[in-house]
Design a protein around this motif. Structure first.
Motif, mmCIF file in Angstrom:
data_model
loop_
_atom_site.group_PDB
_atom_site.id
_atom_site.type_symbol
_atom_site.label_atom_id
_atom_site.label_comp_id
_atom_site.label_asym_id
_atom_site.label_seq_id
_atom_site.Cartn_x
_atom_site.Cartn_y
_atom_site.Cartn_z
ATOM 1 N N LEU A 24 0.803 -1.007 -0.080
ATOM 2 C CA LEU A 24 -0.037 0.113 -0.012
ATOM 3 C C LEU A 24 0.827 1.191 0.078
ATOM 4 C CD1 LEU A 24 -2.885 1.017 0.363
ATOM 5 C CD2 LEU A 24 -2.465 1.144 2.642
ATOM 6 N N ASN A 27 3.450 1.495 -3.112
ATOM 7 C CA ASN A 27 2.781 1.825 -4.629
ATOM 8 C C ASN A 27 1.818 2.900 -4.628
ATOM 9 O OD1 ASN A 27 3.907 -0.640 -5.159
ATOM 10 N ND2 ASN A 27 2.141 -1.835 -4.657
ATOM 11 N N PHE A 28 1.666 3.661 -3.315
ATOM 12 C CA PHE A 28 0.827 4.558 -3.440
ATOM 13 C C PHE A 28 0.914 5.933 -4.286
ATOM 14 C CE2 PHE A 28 -2.111 7.964 -1.543
ATOM 15 C CZ PHE A 28 -3.082 7.084 -1.303
ATOM 16 N N ALA A 31 0.150 5.019 -7.741
ATOM 17 C CA ALA A 31 -1.469 4.557 -8.198
ATOM 18 C C ALA A 31 -1.918 6.167 -8.032
ATOM 19 C CB ALA A 31 -1.825 3.937 -6.807
ATOM 20 N N ARG A 32 -1.540 7.123 -7.415
ATOM 21 C CA ARG A 32 -2.266 8.297 -7.608
ATOM 22 C C ARG A 32 -1.741 9.181 -8.718
ATOM 23 N NH1 ARG A 32 -0.730 11.399 -2.031
ATOM 24 N NH2 ARG A 32 1.221 11.488 -3.186
ATOM 25 N N ALA A 45 -5.902 3.728 -3.010
ATOM 26 C CA ALA A 45 -5.479 2.497 -2.222
ATOM 27 C C ALA A 45 -6.080 1.273 -2.656
ATOM 28 C CB ALA A 45 -6.049 2.431 -0.801
ATOM 29 N N THR A 48 -3.573 -0.041 -5.518
ATOM 30 C CA THR A 48 -2.242 -0.230 -5.072
ATOM 31 C C THR A 48 -2.106 -1.766 -5.142
ATOM 32 O OG1 THR A 48 -2.535 -0.375 -2.951
ATOM 33 C CG2 THR A 48 -1.775 1.706 -4.004
ATOM 34 N N GLN A 51 -1.449 -3.332 -9.514
ATOM 35 C CA GLN A 51 -1.130 -2.695 -10.637
ATOM 36 C C GLN A 51 -0.133 -3.543 -11.448
ATOM 37 O OE1 GLN A 51 1.743 0.101 -8.735
ATOM 38 N NE2 GLN A 51 0.282 1.668 -8.047
ATOM 39 N N PRO A 54 4.040 -3.203 -10.075
ATOM 40 C CA PRO A 54 4.140 -2.371 -8.823
ATOM 41 C C PRO A 54 5.583 -2.575 -7.960
ATOM 42 C CG PRO A 54 3.307 -4.618 -8.507
ATOM 43 C CD PRO A 54 3.624 -4.450 -9.897
#
Lengths: 285, 275, 278
Positions: A24, A27-28, A31-32, A45, A48, A51, A54
């Protein structure tokens, strides 16, 4: 054994939870950046966990990758992880067998021939303080120059690495009988061969198995590392290397877990042999 | 050569007397390690007749174990002569003429009790059937018949030492060498084993050389006691034990027994064994 | 032909010398025999390479390797800095330190110890160097990723050894401290840690080799253009085997030297241990 089960499971559960938390967190950011503007934190979240590449794949992603690469391809296809594992395991196994035979033979020589002991023992001990694995790329390249590729260089490196622990372990083991046990043989005026068969060899078994475990791991590491320098097409080392070139993190993790499973298998087989001998000796080596 | 000849005549003075089991003449053993010279034995002369039970007694460092090991050809004399069974100590070892019982049982932990007893028989090339029957017989003799399938470490210390005695007896040697075999055991176990050993000696008719540092044990078991003293290791006195051949533990309370024990103690004191 | 004869003469003479040395007085032979053997191997190697004209890209002669060492001292120094001082040393310190602290933490909780120990010994049996590509992704190409590999590799051996060491205190010694009413930190500092020292040094020595292996292998997965592993893999690919051998010689020297240094410290710190008393 049983009173270990609950604590081990608890610790494993903690590891998995930490792993998810790590996935989490790590990878955040990515991801954002990938998410559209009105995505909620919750959406990010969730993203994440799924992905494509990742930073840290979540456990279930690795499990999926492992499952697909093991079961979704025929075992002789280069897409199958079983195929790669078999390639590496075979090289490690061949090397290990050679190391086993030569290591024990040398140990027997060292214990019985003073010149061998004096000439070699210091070097064998020193070799354990030396990063022997560093020669792997060179061995692969040199053997490639004389036309030897594929299994042989890998088996050679695997065998070379696992040779030392086996021979030192066996030297220690063959020397382990205490003076009284040896004097006993002398009072029977036993021959050298009898002392070996009835005392030294059985006494060495307690030392053989731990060094075999170390040797098996080293053989595996040797085979994997030997697959790196030529950019080999097959084997777990090749999977690690291509995974790292193309950023396929799931592939790297799956290969790592496969390598660990191989190590476990090897240790398991050796432990099985040990248990069989243990049973024959009433529970003690 | 001349010394040997003299020795043979000394050992066999008359035709009706059997030659001695062990004869040592001016035996000296010197150890050298790291430039340090230790005289373990100095000019020791003893003769041990066949069928005798002779104890070597003395404080630590008096060379009693060294003497026993020399008889067993586990140490090489620096000077002097040693005749075992009418020949050299090495010859006796090669002929497997003696059984040796160590301070510790020295059993091989990977062999069952029975297979430990069979070890010397295997080395001597005895057929398997004979090995098994002898192992059974001698384990029975030391009272351990029911334990033949156990492993040594599953037995108590006293039982382990009994296994090692059975192992030494299994090839029926004429000479039994015992190096403080009961030293590591508690006194109650020790009493039992002493009684047992005495019975074995009486029935088997072999020669026993027994190293100990316990005065009661030496007096109880022996037909003769050799008192030794340390620095350098030497023989101070030899004491005949004039006690009845039939012995039980109550004998140790009798005045006759205490008198012999007192003589041994006096001899040990004379050897300055408390310095 | 003459090379063959030379090798034969070397072998026969060498074996004779070794046999004679091995039979010599203990102190001399323990040092002289292995040295003579090493010299013999080097000599045979040299004669073999020269006599048969072995191509440089297969096996450079020892003299060529020595020349390469002399020629590339600055390169070797830079690689030493990068691999040993920047990657191995911090990684080894952090990994061993963390392993020791974890062991002390585990020492107070039998439950955790039962859970972590089997997993820890499994982890030591695993090919941990394989995490190198992941660490390269996370921490970049420079020394940080190598140090990270070293941390992970050295953590578990220290953890397991230290736990075993802390556990090795005899019941009598522990009862003694109990009878003094000693607190936990007191018993840890005065009894259990000193008692665990031989185990801890064992792990430190084992880890010094592991750390070097980890850093070198991690460099096979990508580095800035400096470092022992980088040099070995690229120069091997470019057939400059004399440089590769020079790096290997340095790696061997570093490995043995750090092991020897640790062994000396160990001797000084745990002189009371039975293995050092004569």
């Amino acid at each position: 054994m049983r009173h270990h089960a609950v604590p081990v499971l608890v610790v494993l559960a903690v590891v998995v939870v930490l792993w998810y938390a790590g996935a989490l967190l790590l990878n955040f950011d990515v991801a954002r950046n990938l998410a559209d503007e009105n995505a909620t934190t919750w959406d990010i979240a969730a993203a994440t966990m799924s992905q494509g590449r990742p930073v840290l794949p979540a456990p279930h992603q690795v499990a999926t990758e492992l499952f697909e690469s093991v079961f979704m391809h025929p075992v002789n296809s280069p897409k199958s992880l079983v195929y790669h594992a078999a390639v590496t395991a075979f090289a490690a196994g061949v090397g290990f067998v050679f190391a086993f035979v030569l290591g024990i033979a040398l140990a027997i020589g060292i214990v019985h021939v003073r010149t061998l002991e004096r000439s070699l023992m210091l070097w064998i001990i020193t070799s354990q303080t030396v990063p022997v694995l560093a020669i792997a790329p060179m061995v692969v390249v040199v053997l490639g120059n004389v036309g030897l590729t594929g299994l042989l260089p890998k088996a050679l490196i695997a065998g070379y690495l696992s040779f030392f622990p086996i021979s030192t372990g066996m030297v220690k083991g063959l020397r382990s009988p205490d003076p009284m046990q040896r004097d006993l043989m002398r009072t029977y005026s036993a021959s050298g061969a009898q002392v070996f068969r009835k005392l030294r060899w059985p006494a060495a078994m307690a030392f053989l198995f731990p060094s075999l475990k170390v040797a098996a791991t080293l053989a595996l590491v040797g085979a994997i590392v030997a697959e790196l320098p030529t950019g080999a097409q097959a084997g777990l080392g090749a999977r690690l290397l291509t995974g790292s070139y193309y950023g396929q993190t799931q592939q790297i993790w799956a290969a790592l877990i496969m390598a660990s499973l191989l190590a476990l298998l090897a240790v398991g087989v050796i432990d099985g042999a040990r248990l069989a001998m243990l049973r024959a000796r009433g529970g003690r080596l | 050569m001349a010394a040997d000849a003299a020795l043979m005549t000394a050992a066999a003075p008359a035709a009706d007397v059997q030659p001695a089991a062990v004869v040592a003449r001016d035996l000296s053993i010197v150890f050298e390690a790291d430039g340090q010279r230790t005289v373990a034995l100095q000019n020791v002369s003893i003769a041990i007749g066949r069928g005798a039970f002779v104890s070597l007694i003395g404080p630590s460092g008096c060379g009693k174990t060294t003497l026993l090991r020399a008889i067993a050809d586990l140490e090489r004399p620096t000077s002097g002569t040693l005749v075992v069974n009418g020949g050299s100590a090495e010859r006796a070892r090669l002929d497997r003429a003696y059984g040796y019982v160590f301070q510790a049982p020295a059993l091989y932990p990977w062999r069952t009790v029975a297979r430990n007893v069979m070890l010397p028989l295997e080395i001597m090339g005895m057929p398997p059937a004979e090995r098994r029957s002898r192992a059974g017989r001698y384990l029975d003799l030391v009272g351990l018949k029911d334990f033949h399938r156990r492993f040594p470490w599953q037995l108590s210390g006293g039982m382990q030492q009994r296994v090692s005695i059975a192992r030494a007896l299994s090839f029926e040697p004429a000479l039994l060498l015992m190096d403080e075999p009961f030293g590591a055991l508690d006194e109650i176990t020790r009493d039992g084993l002493n009684l047992h050993l005495h019975g074995l000696w009486r029935s088997a008719g072999m020669t026993v050389v027994f190293v100990t540092h316990s005065i009661p044990e030496a007096v109880f078991l022996s037909s003769r006691i050799v008192v030794m003293s340390p620095r350098p290791g030497r023989v101070i006195e030899e004491i005949e034990v004039d006690l009845p051949a039939e012995r039980d533990l109550d004998l140790r309370e009798t005045p006759a027994f205490l008198k012999v024990a007192h003589r041994v103690r006096e001899a040990l004191r004379a050897g300055h064994s408390y310095d | 032909m003459s090379a063959g004869l030379g090798l034969l003469a070397l072998a026969l003479g060498g074996v004779l010398v070794l046999v004679l040395l091995a039979r010599g007085p203990d102190r001399v032979s323990a040092v002289a025999t292995p040295l003579a053997f090493g010299a013999l191997v080097l000599a045979a190697w040299e004669v073999f390479c020269r006599g048969y004209g072995v191509p440089r890209i297969l096996l450079p002669a020892p003299s060529a390797i020595a020349a390469a060492i002399a020629r590339s001292l600055p390169v070797l120094a830079a690689d030493f800095m990068q691999t040993v001082l920047r990657s191995v040393l911090p990684g080894w310190l952090i990994g061993c330190g963390a392993g020791l602290l974890a062991a002390i933490a585990l020492d107070r909780s039998p439950f955790l110890r039962r859970g972590v120990l089997p997993l820890g010994s499994l982890a030591s049996a695993m090919p941990i160097v394989g995490i190198a590509p992941i660490m390269v992704m996370w921490f970049g190409f420079d020394w940080q990723s190598k140090a990270a590999v070293v941390v992970v590799m050295t953590f578990f051996p220290m953890l397991i050894n230290a736990v075993a060491g802390l556990d090795s205190t005899g019941a009598m010694e522990r009862d003694l401290l109990r009878s003094y009413g000693a607190s936990y930190p007191q018993s840890l500092l005065k009894l259990r840690l000193p008692n665990a020292l031989p185990f801890i040094f064992n792990a430190l020595k084992l880890n010094s080799t592991l750390a070097l292996i980890g850093a070198i292998v991690a460099e096979f997965f990508g580095t800035p253009i400096v470092g022992m592993g980088f040099r070995i893999s690229t120069e091997a690919a470019r057939m400059n085997l004399d440089v590769v051998w020079a790096e290997i010689a340095m790696a061997a020297a570093v490995g043995s030297a750090s092991f020897a240094a640790l062994a000396l410290v160990e001797r000084a710190v745990t002189f009371w241990h039975p293995s050092f008393r004569s």
